[in-house]
Design a protein around this motif. Sequence first.
Motif, mmCIF file in Angstrom:
data_model
loop_
_atom_site.group_PDB
_atom_site.id
_atom_site.type_symbol
_atom_site.label_atom_id
_atom_site.label_comp_id
_atom_site.label_asym_id
_atom_site.label_seq_id
_atom_site.Cartn_x
_atom_site.Cartn_y
_atom_site.Cartn_z
ATOM 1 N N GLY A 82 48.180 62.904 70.272
ATOM 2 C CA GLY A 82 49.965 63.453 70.652
ATOM 3 C C GLY A 82 49.891 63.084 72.159
ATOM 4 O O GLY A 82 48.802 62.475 73.189
ATOM 5 N N TYR A 83 51.399 63.349 72.630
ATOM 6 C CA TYR A 83 51.457 63.008 73.847
ATOM 7 C C TYR A 83 52.094 63.517 74.798
ATOM 8 O O TYR A 83 53.230 64.127 73.805
ATOM 9 N N ALA A 84 51.977 64.404 75.763
ATOM 10 C CA ALA A 84 53.107 65.022 76.832
ATOM 11 C C ALA A 84 53.956 64.635 77.980
ATOM 12 O O ALA A 84 52.942 63.224 78.634
ATOM 13 N N TYR A 85 55.640 64.745 78.155
ATOM 14 C CA TYR A 85 55.671 64.131 79.533
ATOM 15 C C TYR A 85 56.653 64.606 80.144
ATOM 16 O O TYR A 85 56.999 65.346 80.059
ATOM 17 N N ALA A 86 57.002 64.584 81.429
ATOM 18 C CA ALA A 86 57.549 65.271 81.832
ATOM 19 C C ALA A 86 58.873 64.076 82.893
ATOM 20 O O ALA A 86 58.228 62.493 83.280
#
Length: 211
Positions: A82-86
């Motif tokens: 999974g990944y998260a970003y701003a």
Amino acid sequence: MALRANTFAETGIHSIAMAKTIRLATSDDAAEMAAIYSHFVLNTPTSFESEPPNEEEMRRRITATTERYPWLVCDVDGGVAGYAYASQHRVRYHYQWSVDVGVYVHENFRRQGIATDIYRALLAVIPLQGYVSAYAGITLPNPASVALHESMGFIPVGIYRNVGFKLGSWHDVGWWQLTLIDPPAEPKNLLTLAEVLTCPDWEAALAYPAP
């Protein structure tokens, strides 16, 4: 060696009793991240994009965005779970201390705490750069995403009614806000991602910070 983009789907791997690391995304993760995101673009109203970005386009986005904003991945045994970003909240100059955030998890790793782990790390990293507020847009209804964001401390601030049409229906998008740091009387210049990578708190922020 990184797993191919479809390895998790082929093997049916879904346990997280493995080596798990939160780290900064690189262009080498583009294929796996594109594969994760493709499901949401093609099958859900979570994203309002019409065509999923391919590996090349995802690589371009990672490279362009990480000059200023972090993209984090949850690496499980060498593959991206999974990944998260701003990302930029608005273009005009005086919005610069606010960011938009989002998170996407491989279908074989959902409901296993991956999203929570990545988000906690992301929300610990971006205040180091000087960002004050984070915003998340959620296509409604999505009780799981609402619960995730509110568990992180986000509060609802409004709803755009019938703002997008996808998969044969009109959709509302709710907006949630998290205050990352107390708004200073005079905000400081934001640190670039390269600058914050040298901060001693960077590694601590990635190490599953407490909620």
